[in-house]
Scaffold this motif. Structure first.
Motif, PDB file in Angstrom:
ATOM      1  N   LYS A  52      -1.982 -11.984  -2.974  1.00 12.93           N
ATOM      2  CA  LYS A  52      -0.571 -12.388  -2.968  1.00 12.93           C
ATOM      3  C   LYS A  52       0.243 -11.499  -2.025  1.00 12.93           C
ATOM      4  CE  LYS A  52       3.229 -13.318  -6.228  1.00 12.93           C
ATOM      5  NZ  LYS A  52       4.284 -12.475  -5.627  1.00 12.93           N
ATOM      6  N   THR A  53       0.065 -10.184  -2.151  1.00 15.92           N
ATOM      7  CA  THR A  53       0.838  -9.254  -1.325  1.00 15.92           C
ATOM      8  C   THR A  53       0.459  -9.373   0.145  1.00 15.92           C
ATOM      9  OG1 THR A  53       0.885  -7.731  -3.206  1.00 15.92           O
ATOM     10  CG2 THR A  53       1.537  -6.844  -1.074  1.00 15.92           C
ATOM     11  N   ALA A  54      -0.838  -9.546   0.420  1.00 18.34           N
ATOM     12  CA  ALA A  54      -1.287  -9.693   1.804  1.00 18.34           C
ATOM     13  C   ALA A  54      -0.685 -10.945   2.442  1.00 18.34           C
ATOM     14  CB  ALA A  54      -2.814  -9.757   1.857  1.00 18.34           C
ATOM     15  N   SER A  55      -0.771 -12.063   1.738  1.00 20.39           N
ATOM     16  CA  SER A  55      -0.277 -13.336   2.285  1.00 20.39           C
ATOM     17  C   SER A  55       1.227 -13.313   2.509  1.00 20.39           C
ATOM     18  CB  SER A  55      -0.651 -14.481   1.333  1.00 20.39           C
ATOM     19  OG  SER A  55      -2.053 -14.575   1.192  1.00 20.39           O
ATOM     20  N   GLU A  56       1.943 -12.635   1.630  1.00 20.94           N
ATOM     21  CA  GLU A  56       3.405 -12.583   1.745  1.00 20.94           C
ATOM     22  C   GLU A  56       3.881 -11.668   2.867  1.00 20.94           C
ATOM     23  OE1 GLU A  56       4.664 -11.339  -2.100  1.00 20.94           O
ATOM     24  OE2 GLU A  56       4.578 -13.360  -2.975  1.00 20.94           O
ATOM     25  N   ASN A  57       2.959 -10.848   3.391  1.00 20.14           N
ATOM     26  CA  ASN A  57       3.391  -9.822   4.345  1.00 20.14           C
ATOM     27  C   ASN A  57       2.654  -9.868   5.671  1.00 20.14           C
ATOM     28  OD1 ASN A  57       5.430  -7.943   2.865  1.00 20.14           O
ATOM     29  ND2 ASN A  57       3.828  -8.333   1.354  1.00 20.14           N
ATOM     30  N   GLY A  58       2.197 -11.076   6.057  1.00 13.40           N
ATOM     31  CA  GLY A  58       1.682 -11.249   7.408  1.00 13.40           C
ATOM     32  C   GLY A  58       0.216 -10.968   7.618  1.00 13.40           C
ATOM     33  N   LEU A  98       2.856  -4.472  12.413  1.00 10.75           N
ATOM     34  CA  LEU A  98       2.328  -5.827  12.605  1.00 10.75           C
ATOM     35  C   LEU A  98       2.950  -6.527  13.809  1.00 10.75           C
ATOM     36  CD1 LEU A  98       1.926  -7.500   9.080  1.00 10.75           C
ATOM     37  CD2 LEU A  98       0.136  -7.041  10.772  1.00 10.75           C
ATOM     38  N   LYS A  99       4.197  -6.190  14.115  1.00  4.98           N
ATOM     39  CA  LYS A  99       4.885  -6.830  15.240  1.00  4.98           C
ATOM     40  C   LYS A  99       4.168  -6.573  16.568  1.00  4.98           C
ATOM     41  CE  LYS A  99       9.463  -6.530  13.080  1.00  4.98           C
ATOM     42  NZ  LYS A  99      10.779  -5.820  13.092  1.00  4.98           N
ATOM     43  N   LYS A 100       3.394  -5.506  16.632  1.00  3.02           N
ATOM     44  CA  LYS A 100       2.705  -5.143  17.871  1.00  3.02           C
ATOM     45  C   LYS A 100       1.311  -5.747  17.956  1.00  3.02           C
ATOM     46  CE  LYS A 100       5.260  -0.808  17.711  1.00  3.02           C
ATOM     47  NZ  LYS A 100       5.190   0.649  17.466  1.00  3.02           N
ATOM     48  N   ILE A 101       0.939  -6.545  16.945  1.00  5.36           N
ATOM     49  CA  ILE A 101      -0.375  -7.201  16.916  1.00  5.36           C
ATOM     50  C   ILE A 101      -0.153  -8.704  16.977  1.00  5.36           C
ATOM     51  CG2 ILE A 101      -2.484  -7.563  15.554  1.00  5.36           C
ATOM     52  CD1 ILE A 101      -1.998  -4.818  14.322  1.00  5.36           C
ATOM     53  N   ASP A 102      -0.889  -9.401  17.826  1.00  2.91           N
ATOM     54  CA  ASP A 102      -0.622 -10.818  18.064  1.00  2.91           C
ATOM     55  C   ASP A 102      -1.397 -11.750  17.133  1.00  2.91           C
ATOM     56  OD1 ASP A 102      -3.127 -10.407  19.026  1.00  2.91           O
ATOM     57  OD2 ASP A 102      -2.747 -11.118  21.066  1.00  2.91           O
ATOM     58  N   ARG A 103      -1.850 -11.247  16.003  1.00  2.00           N
ATOM     59  CA  ARG A 103      -2.581 -12.091  15.050  1.00  2.00           C
ATOM     60  C   ARG A 103      -2.462 -11.503  13.651  1.00  2.00           C
ATOM     61  NH1 ARG A 103      -7.316  -9.580  13.702  1.00  2.00           N
ATOM     62  NH2 ARG A 103      -7.973  -7.838  15.017  1.00  2.00           N
ATOM     63  N   LYS A 104      -2.908 -12.281  12.676  1.00  2.00           N
ATOM     64  CA  LYS A 104      -2.926 -11.791  11.301  1.00  2.00           C
ATOM     65  C   LYS A 104      -4.254 -11.083  11.028  1.00  2.00           C
ATOM     66  CE  LYS A 104       0.024 -15.252   9.035  1.00  2.00           C
ATOM     67  NZ  LYS A 104       0.092 -16.220   7.906  1.00  2.00           N
ATOM     68  N   PRO A 105      -4.236  -9.800  10.723  1.00  2.00           N
ATOM     69  CA  PRO A 105      -5.489  -9.125  10.374  1.00  2.00           C
ATOM     70  C   PRO A 105      -6.105  -9.763   9.122  1.00  2.00           C
ATOM     71  CG  PRO A 105      -3.763  -7.518  10.844  1.00  2.00           C
ATOM     72  CD  PRO A 105      -3.095  -8.856  10.778  1.00  2.00           C
ATOM     73  N   LEU A 106      -7.408  -9.937   9.130  1.00  3.77           N
ATOM     74  CA  LEU A 106      -8.110 -10.578   8.012  1.00  3.77           C
ATOM     75  C   LEU A 106      -8.761  -9.541   7.111  1.00  3.77           C
ATOM     76  CD1 LEU A 106      -9.329 -12.954   6.434  1.00  3.77           C
ATOM     77  CD2 LEU A 106     -11.184 -13.006   8.123  1.00  3.77           C
ATOM     78  N   LEU A 107      -8.362  -9.565   5.845  1.00  3.97           N
ATOM     79  CA  LEU A 107      -8.968  -8.728   4.818  1.00  3.97           C
ATOM     80  C   LEU A 107      -9.834  -9.608   3.929  1.00  3.97           C
ATOM     81  CD1 LEU A 107      -9.199  -6.035   3.228  1.00  3.97           C
ATOM     82  CD2 LEU A 107      -7.156  -6.747   1.960  1.00  3.97           C
ATOM     83  N   VAL A 108     -11.094  -9.236   3.748  1.00  7.68           N
ATOM     84  CA  VAL A 108     -12.003  -9.963   2.873  1.00  7.68           C
ATOM     85  C   VAL A 108     -12.245  -9.136   1.619  1.00  7.68           C
ATOM     86  CG1 VAL A 108     -14.362 -10.814   2.583  1.00  7.68           C
ATOM     87  CG2 VAL A 108     -13.112 -11.282   4.699  1.00  7.68           C
ATOM     88  N   LEU A 137      -3.069  -0.134   0.734  1.00  8.20           N
ATOM     89  CA  LEU A 137      -4.270  -0.846   1.179  1.00  8.20           C
ATOM     90  C   LEU A 137      -3.994  -1.607   2.477  1.00  8.20           C
ATOM     91  CD1 LEU A 137      -7.199  -1.909   0.385  1.00  8.20           C
ATOM     92  CD2 LEU A 137      -6.003  -3.842  -0.615  1.00  8.20           C
ATOM     93  N   LEU A 138      -2.875  -2.323   2.538  1.00  5.66           N
ATOM     94  CA  LEU A 138      -2.504  -3.053   3.752  1.00  5.66           C
ATOM     95  C   LEU A 138      -2.208  -2.092   4.904  1.00  5.66           C
ATOM     96  CD1 LEU A 138      -0.205  -5.854   2.285  1.00  5.66           C
ATOM     97  CD2 LEU A 138      -2.650  -5.957   2.793  1.00  5.66           C
ATOM     98  N   ARG A 139      -1.619  -0.976   4.571  1.00  5.76           N
ATOM     99  CA  ARG A 139      -1.329   0.046   5.577  1.00  5.76           C
ATOM    100  C   ARG A 139      -2.631   0.592   6.161  1.00  5.76           C
ATOM    101  NH1 ARG A 139      -0.357   5.633   5.318  1.00  5.76           N
ATOM    102  NH2 ARG A 139       1.352   6.439   6.596  1.00  5.76           N
ATOM    103  N   ASN A 140      -3.630   0.807   5.302  1.00  2.00           N
ATOM    104  CA  ASN A 140      -4.942   1.246   5.791  1.00  2.00           C
ATOM    105  C   ASN A 140      -5.572   0.200   6.699  1.00  2.00           C
ATOM    106  OD1 ASN A 140      -4.859   3.703   4.465  1.00  2.00           O
ATOM    107  ND2 ASN A 140      -6.348   3.168   2.888  1.00  2.00           N
ATOM    108  N   LEU A 141      -5.449  -1.075   6.311  1.00  2.00           N
ATOM    109  CA  LEU A 141      -5.992  -2.161   7.131  1.00  2.00           C
ATOM    110  C   LEU A 141      -5.311  -2.188   8.495  1.00  2.00           C
ATOM    111  CD1 LEU A 141      -7.648  -4.703   7.654  1.00  2.00           C
ATOM    112  CD2 LEU A 141      -5.940  -6.008   6.371  1.00  2.00           C
ATOM    113  N   LEU A 142      -4.005  -2.047   8.518  1.00  2.00           N
ATOM    114  CA  LEU A 142      -3.269  -2.020   9.778  1.00  2.00           C
ATOM    115  C   LEU A 142      -3.739  -0.853  10.654  1.00  2.00           C
ATOM    116  CD1 LEU A 142      -0.940  -3.047  11.581  1.00  2.00           C
ATOM    117  CD2 LEU A 142       0.592  -1.533  10.290  1.00  2.00           C
ATOM    118  N   ARG A 143      -3.961   0.298  10.030  1.00  2.00           N
ATOM    119  CA  ARG A 143      -4.413   1.466  10.797  1.00  2.00           C
ATOM    120  C   ARG A 143      -5.788   1.218  11.401  1.00  2.00           C
ATOM    121  NH1 ARG A 143      -2.854   6.810   8.271  1.00  2.00           N
ATOM    122  NH2 ARG A 143      -1.081   6.443   9.643  1.00  2.00           N
ATOM    123  N   ILE A 144      -6.681   0.574  10.649  1.00  2.00           N
ATOM    124  CA  ILE A 144      -8.016   0.260  11.157  1.00  2.00           C
ATOM    125  C   ILE A 144      -7.918  -0.671  12.360  1.00  2.00           C
ATOM    126  CG2 ILE A 144     -10.050  -1.149  10.595  1.00  2.00           C
ATOM    127  CD1 ILE A 144     -10.097   0.232   7.868  1.00  2.00           C
TER     128      ILE A 144
END
Length: 329
Positions: free
Chosen positions: A57-63, A28-38, A297-304
């Motif tokens: 909850k987990t998404a919001s707590e982790n950027g 996440l440090k290498k991305i300049d925004r918060k990825p949005l998961l719907v 799930l968040l890891r998959n989102l980051l990879r996408i």
């Protein structure tokens, strides 16, 4: 005086999730925004609502940014298509079951492959069963895997069931694993993934037992499935180093009298498939995996998102209007 306490190590999902979260935070440090998961919730299933709440909850707590959209199931198809076309949406998760039939499978294919954090699109499922691990010929962009099966794999890596001395893709060679549950969502994909990594996997369902394997000496490129006529779970458990169970409902319990001494036991059901006595025979017991699943799930989102950024960087620069005019002059 002898110590009569069992020598079983109980490993909680939270401890495993922390390691994976550190990896996610670095990305996440290498991305300049918060990825949005719907997330789309069109189910009255209480477990779906709990999963949605935990995801948010987990998404919001982790950027990450998370938006839960509660949609009537008859309007869900159009809502997914709208999210596919919305450039602000990075990832989409749909909380199943919705219709509880083939219509759910159809909805899985509606989600854009570029936003499918659950790895349920046809391309991802095809790659998983065919043991194709990358989306590109250069082997730089990994395919997305379904969250719960991948969570189990990450747990096995954490527990060092994977032998890192062996080459990547063969690190379960020599392991015998029983997976109890052959659902299309978790059980069968998990058996395939474990066999593709080199394990001999016994897939136990209510009616039969199937063996998933890449053959003697791992000569096959991907797993093959063979029937075990007459076999039951009683034949599988004494042979298995690892037992993974995910039978829904509170009535089913793994028959511990058949369990191999020192086996590793993992429960991915929302109910406990192992009685407390499992600690008398198992060497390691993981009673639940939900927190790992959400981090995956968040890891998959980051990879996408990373794949999207890399694809944009690799794309040829579009000519400006002036350049285009000059080029056609």
């Amino acid at each position: 005086m002898a110590d009569d306490k069992p020598n079983c190590k109980v490993v909680l999902a939270n401890n495993i999730a922390k390691n994976l979260l550190a990896e996610v935070h670095d990305g996440l440090k290498k991305i300049d925004r918060k990825p949005l998961l719907v997330g789309f919730l069109s189910s009255s299933d209480p477990a779906a609502k709990v999963y949605a709440d935990w995801t948010g909850k987990t998404a919001s707590e982790n950027g990450f940014a998370f938006e839960l959209r509660e949609i009537d199931r008859e309007l869900l198809e159009d809502a997914i298509i709208d999210a596919n076309n919305d450039s602000a949406v990075d990832g989409i998760i749909v909380y199943y079951p919705i219709f509880g039939n083939r219509q759910d499978q159809y909805l899985q294919q509606i989600v854009s492959i570029d936003k499918d954090v659950e790895g349920l699109s046809h391309r991802y499922i095809f790659n998983m069963y065919q043991n194709i691990r990358f989306l590109d010929d250069a082997n730089t962009k990994k395919s997305i895997l379904p969250c719960t099966p991948l969570a189990v794999i990450k747990i096995l890596e954490y527990l060092r069931i994977y032998n890192t001395i062996l080459s990547y893709g063969n690190r379960l060679h020599g392991r015998t694993i029983t997976v109890i549950n052959r659902s299309e969502v978790v059980g069968r994909p998990l058996a395939a993934l474990l066999a593709n990594d080199g394990a001999c996997v016994y897939s136990v369902d209510i009616n039969d037992v199937q063996e998933f394997t890449r053959g003697e000496g791992l000569r096959k490129k991907r797993h093959e499935v063979s029937e075990r006529p007459g076999w039951t779970i009683d034949d599988c458990l004494p042979l298995s180093d690892v037992v993974i169970s995910g039978v829904p409902g509170d009535k089913y319990k793994v028959p511990l009298e058949k369990l191999r001494d020192g086996a590793v036991c993992i429960n991915f059901s929302s109910e406990r498939n192992f009685t407390p006595e499992v600690k008398e025979k198992a060497s390691i017991y993981v009673p639940a995996i939900g927190k790992v699943t959400i981090v995956v799930l968040l890891r998959n989102l980051l990879r996408i998102v990373q794949n999207k950024i890399e694809a944009a960087a690799e794309a040829p620069e579009k000519p400006t209007e002036e350049k285009a005019t000059q080029a056609t002059a």
